[in-house]
Design a protein around this motif. Structure first.
Motif, PDB file in Angstrom:
ATOM      1  N   LYS A   1       0.845  -1.189   0.000  1.00  0.00           N
ATOM      2  CA  LYS A   1       0.000   0.000   0.000  1.00  0.00           C
ATOM      3  C   LYS A   1       0.882   1.241   0.000  1.00  0.00           C
ATOM      4  N   VAL A   2       0.303   2.364  -0.430  1.00  0.00           N
ATOM      5  CA  VAL A   2       1.049   3.612  -0.503  1.00  0.00           C
ATOM      6  C   VAL A   2       0.624   4.540   0.616  1.00  0.00           C
ATOM      7  N   GLY A   3       1.604   4.988   1.386  1.00  0.00           N
ATOM      8  CA  GLY A   3       1.345   5.983   2.409  1.00  0.00           C
ATOM      9  C   GLY A   3       1.626   7.366   1.867  1.00  0.00           C
ATOM     10  N   LYS A   4       2.327   8.176   2.622  1.00  0.00           N
ATOM     11  CA  LYS A   4       2.687   9.518   2.174  1.00  0.00           C
ATOM     12  C   LYS A   4       3.863   9.412   1.206  1.00  0.00           C
ATOM     13  N   VAL A   5       3.633   9.777  -0.064  1.00  0.00           N
ATOM     14  CA  VAL A   5       4.645   9.509  -1.094  1.00  0.00           C
ATOM     15  C   VAL A   5       5.888  10.378  -0.952  1.00  0.00           C
ATOM     16  N   THR A   6       5.779  11.533  -0.293  1.00  0.00           N
ATOM     17  CA  THR A   6       6.938  12.415  -0.155  1.00  0.00           C
ATOM     18  C   THR A   6       7.716  12.158   1.126  1.00  0.00           C
ATOM     19  N   ARG A   7       7.296  11.175   1.893  1.00  0.00           N
ATOM     20  CA  ARG A   7       8.033  10.822   3.107  1.00  0.00           C
ATOM     21  C   ARG A   7       9.192   9.913   2.725  1.00  0.00           C
ATOM     22  N   VAL A   8      10.410  10.339   3.030  1.00  0.00           N
ATOM     23  CA  VAL A   8      11.590   9.551   2.679  1.00  0.00           C
ATOM     24  C   VAL A   8      12.339   9.139   3.941  1.00  0.00           C
ATOM     25  N   LYS A   9      12.924   7.950   3.867  1.00  0.00           N
ATOM     26  CA  LYS A   9      13.711   7.415   4.979  1.00  0.00           C
ATOM     27  C   LYS A   9      15.076   7.014   4.426  1.00  0.00           C
ATOM     28  N   PRO A  10      15.989   7.980   4.332  1.00  0.00           N
ATOM     29  CA  PRO A  10      17.309   7.671   3.774  1.00  0.00           C
ATOM     30  C   PRO A  10      18.101   6.730   4.674  1.00  0.00           C
ATOM     31  N   GLY A  11      18.950   5.934   4.045  1.00  0.00           N
ATOM     32  CA  GLY A  11      19.800   4.992   4.766  1.00  0.00           C
ATOM     33  C   GLY A  11      21.266   5.273   4.506  1.00  0.00           C
ATOM     34  N   PRO A  12      22.132   4.279   4.727  1.00  0.00           N
ATOM     35  CA  PRO A  12      23.580   4.468   4.521  1.00  0.00           C
ATOM     36  C   PRO A  12      23.941   4.874   3.093  1.00  0.00           C
ATOM     37  N   GLY A  13      23.136   4.434   2.130  1.00  0.00           N
ATOM     38  CA  GLY A  13      23.432   4.798   0.752  1.00  0.00           C
ATOM     39  C   GLY A  13      23.388   6.294   0.522  1.00  0.00           C
ATOM     40  N   ALA A  14      22.535   6.998   1.262  1.00  0.00           N
ATOM     41  CA  ALA A  14      22.432   8.452   1.113  1.00  0.00           C
ATOM     42  C   ALA A  14      23.726   9.133   1.533  1.00  0.00           C
ATOM     43  N   LYS A  15      24.368   8.608   2.557  1.00  0.00           N
ATOM     44  CA  LYS A  15      25.624   9.212   3.014  1.00  0.00           C
ATOM     45  C   LYS A  15      26.714   9.031   1.964  1.00  0.00           C
ATOM     46  N   ARG A  16      26.785   7.843   1.378  1.00  0.00           N
ATOM     47  CA  ARG A  16      27.793   7.608   0.333  1.00  0.00           C
ATOM     48  C   ARG A  16      27.543   8.519  -0.866  1.00  0.00           C
ATOM     49  N   LEU A  17      26.293   8.590  -1.283  1.00  0.00           N
ATOM     50  CA  LEU A  17      25.948   9.407  -2.445  1.00  0.00           C
ATOM     51  C   LEU A  17      26.163  10.891  -2.173  1.00  0.00           C
ATOM     52  N   LYS A  18      25.826  11.341  -0.986  1.00  0.00           N
ATOM     53  CA  LYS A  18      25.982  12.762  -0.650  1.00  0.00           C
ATOM     54  C   LYS A  18      27.442  13.178  -0.666  1.00  0.00           C
ATOM     55  N   ARG A  19      28.322  12.315  -0.148  1.00  0.00           N
ATOM     56  CA  ARG A  19      29.756  12.635  -0.180  1.00  0.00           C
ATOM     57  C   ARG A  19      30.240  12.806  -1.609  1.00  0.00           C
ATOM     58  N   LEU A  20      29.802  11.904  -2.484  1.00  0.00           N
ATOM     59  CA  LEU A  20      30.209  11.995  -3.888  1.00  0.00           C
ATOM     60  C   LEU A  20      29.691  13.269  -4.533  1.00  0.00           C
ATOM     61  N   ILE A  21      28.409  13.556  -4.357  1.00  0.00           N
ATOM     62  CA  ILE A  21      27.809  14.709  -5.024  1.00  0.00           C
ATOM     63  C   ILE A  21      28.379  16.022  -4.491  1.00  0.00           C
ATOM     64  N   ASN A  22      28.607  16.112  -3.204  1.00  0.00           N
ATOM     65  CA  ASN A  22      29.214  17.330  -2.651  1.00  0.00           C
ATOM     66  C   ASN A  22      30.596  17.577  -3.256  1.00  0.00           C
ATOM     67  N   LYS A  23      31.352  16.509  -3.422  1.00  0.00           N
ATOM     68  CA  LYS A  23      32.676  16.625  -4.031  1.00  0.00           C
ATOM     69  C   LYS A  23      32.571  17.073  -5.481  1.00  0.00           C
ATOM     70  N   LEU A  24      31.610  16.508  -6.207  1.00  0.00           N
ATOM     71  CA  LEU A  24      31.434  16.847  -7.622  1.00  0.00           C
ATOM     72  C   LEU A  24      30.955  18.286  -7.797  1.00  0.00           C
ATOM     73  N   ILE A  25      30.029  18.727  -6.956  1.00  0.00           N
ATOM     74  CA  ILE A  25      29.523  20.101  -7.045  1.00  0.00           C
ATOM     75  C   ILE A  25      30.638  21.102  -6.735  1.00  0.00           C
ATOM     76  N   LYS A  26      31.463  20.779  -5.760  1.00  0.00           N
ATOM     77  CA  LYS A  26      32.589  21.665  -5.437  1.00  0.00           C
ATOM     78  C   LYS A  26      33.517  21.815  -6.637  1.00  0.00           C
ATOM     79  N   SER A  27      33.794  20.700  -7.308  1.00  0.00           N
ATOM     80  CA  SER A  27      34.656  20.746  -8.508  1.00  0.00           C
ATOM     81  C   SER A  27      33.985  21.556  -9.609  1.00  0.00           C
ATOM     82  N   ALA A  28      32.662  21.365  -9.782  1.00  0.00           N
ATOM     83  CA  ALA A  28      31.944  22.092 -10.841  1.00  0.00           C
ATOM     84  C   ALA A  28      31.937  23.587 -10.573  1.00  0.00           C
TER      85      ALA A  28
END
Length: 427
Positions: free
Chosen positions: A393-420
């Motif tokens: 079933k679908v609850g609130k579609v905009t409710r997100v529960k980030p996990g460890p993958g978000a931390k890995r991805l955020k580190r990468l994207i922050n590094k890439l944005i800084k370079s850009a």
């Protein structure tokens, strides 16, 4: 009959009429010269003093010419935009890819996003019918209505321009059907996520929505002689069966009207750039499409060359494709097939996706269990999930529960944005 007095009057008028006409012509000439030399205010200023000049001009009519190529400013981003962004996916496959595509779709699914599925013309008709049937019968897809199957299959050959055409086709469908997504992501049935959709949504919620993740370089190297200069014909443009490209003569020189770029065929594109590629306000995307029709492996150059030749978009380019891919050096036509030995490298990359995978291999089971918390072919769990079994079933579609993958991805994207932001784009 005219009287003598009237005849004299007539001749008198005739004598001064000619000098008056000459004087009028000279006066008009001097007046025009003054306007051109800037000695008198322009006509639109005189209008404010002499209303007679406005007699044929509508009060709402601008006197400034409007050119077809004029750039226009996009409307400011509305404060009513949802804080959680939306992704629009193209997931494509070929003959024998039905089950791979289906597994990738369920691992990527989130009711907040949009999905276009495509099995190309080489796939069996019963595969395409089965894909459409699965989407139609799935209770979640039927309820939410955010998964679309391309009914009329396209021929897709990776070395020719048909993959670019298929990608643009999916973009056009998504723009037509939905007005509320922020990024377009193209994947194949051989791709798989390394993070949950909640991880992806939470990280992208914190960045500007005009960033484009396009791996690129302006240093073509060996591709200059082997891909840019040779001319080829792709039979996929006019045949209904796949066959290899063939070469034609003579070779062509490198272009001088624009600079060529190359990179990855996989990308995350902002909606403004996708709209530009489809509508092509200044005709560059269409010109590039015609140029890349005879370019080997055009999916690795078309979008890079378009975005890096438009000054407005250059500051939005991030030099990464959000994928972990293991290549030979120099790269061959296809990357290595990943297995469990690549798991640590995939995690350390911080990337959102990886490729290339075989069907139902042990490494995919490992990703499901350890990274996505996905079991028994279910959807990847997220904050939206409700019901029993979970995510039925679908609850609130905009409710997100980030996990460890978000931390890995955020580190990468922050590094890439800084370079850009340091200007390391389109070089």
């Amino acid at each position: 009959m005219l009287r003598l007095k009237e005849i004299k009057s007539f001749h008198t008028e005739k004598r001064w009429a000619f000098p008056l006409a000459i004087t009028s012509i000279v006066s008009l000439f001097l007046l025009a010269t003054c306007f051109n030399m800037g000695l008198l205010p322009p006509l639109y200023k005189l209008n404010s003093y002499f209303p007679i000049f406005n007699s044929r001009i509508s009060p709402n009519q601008s006197t400034t010419p409007h050119f077809a190529e004029d750039k226009f400013k996009s409307p400011p981003v509305s404060s009513s935009l949802p804080s959680t962004p939306r992704f629009a996916y193209l997931i494509s496959g070929s003959k024998g890819d039905l089950n791979k595509l289906w597994r990738t779709l369920r691992a990527l699914y989130h009711p907040w996003n949009h999905y276009v599925l495509h099995l190309d013309l080489e796939s069996e008709p019963n595969e395409r019918i089965e894909l459409a049937s699965r989407v139609e019968k799935d209770p979640m897809f039927a309820e939410i209505g955010n998964v679309y199957v391309i009914k009329k299959a396209n021929m897709v050959t990776y070395r020719g321009p048909t993959m670019v055409s298929n990608t643009l086709h999916a973009c056009a469908i998504l723009l037509k059907r939905n007005q509320d997504w922020d990024w377009f992501i193209n994947l194949s049935a051989s791709d798989y996520p390394l993070v949950t959709q909640d991880d992806l949504l939470s990280v992208f919620r914190g960045i500007k929505r005009d960033w484009n993740f396009v791996e690129h370089t302006g240093q073509l190297g060996w591709k200059e002689d082997q891909r840019a200069m040779p001319l080829m014909i792709d039979p996929g443009l006019y045949e209904n069966k796949k066959s290899d490209i063939f070469w034609v003569q003579p070779n062509r020189p490198l272009p001088t009207a624009f600079k060529l770029f190359t990179g990855s065929a996989w990308m995350v594109l902002s909606r403004p750039f996708v709209e530009y590629c489809i509508w092509g306000w200044d005709n560059l995307p269409r010109t590039m499409l015609m140029y890349y029709t005879n370019f080997v492996s055009s999916p690795e150059g078309y979008f890079q060359t378009v975005i890096c030749n438009v000054p407005e978009f250059i500051p939005t380019v991030i030099n990464h494709d959000m994928h972990f891919i293991s290549w030979d050096n120099p790269p061959k036509q296809h990357p290595h097939v990943l297995n469990t030995n690549d798991t640590s490298n995939m995690l350390n990359s911080g990337a959102a996706f990886a490729r290339k995978f075989d069907q139902d291999t042990l490494v995919l089971d490992t990703i499901d269990n350890e990274l996505l918390n996905r079991t028994n072919g279910s959807f990847t769990p997220g904050g939206w999930c409700k019901g029993e079994p979970n995510c039925s079933k679908v609850g609130k579609v905009t409710r997100v529960k980030p996990g460890p993958g978000a931390k890995r991805l955020k580190r990468l994207i922050n590094k890439l944005i800084k370079s850009a932001k340091n200007g390391n784009q389109c070089r």
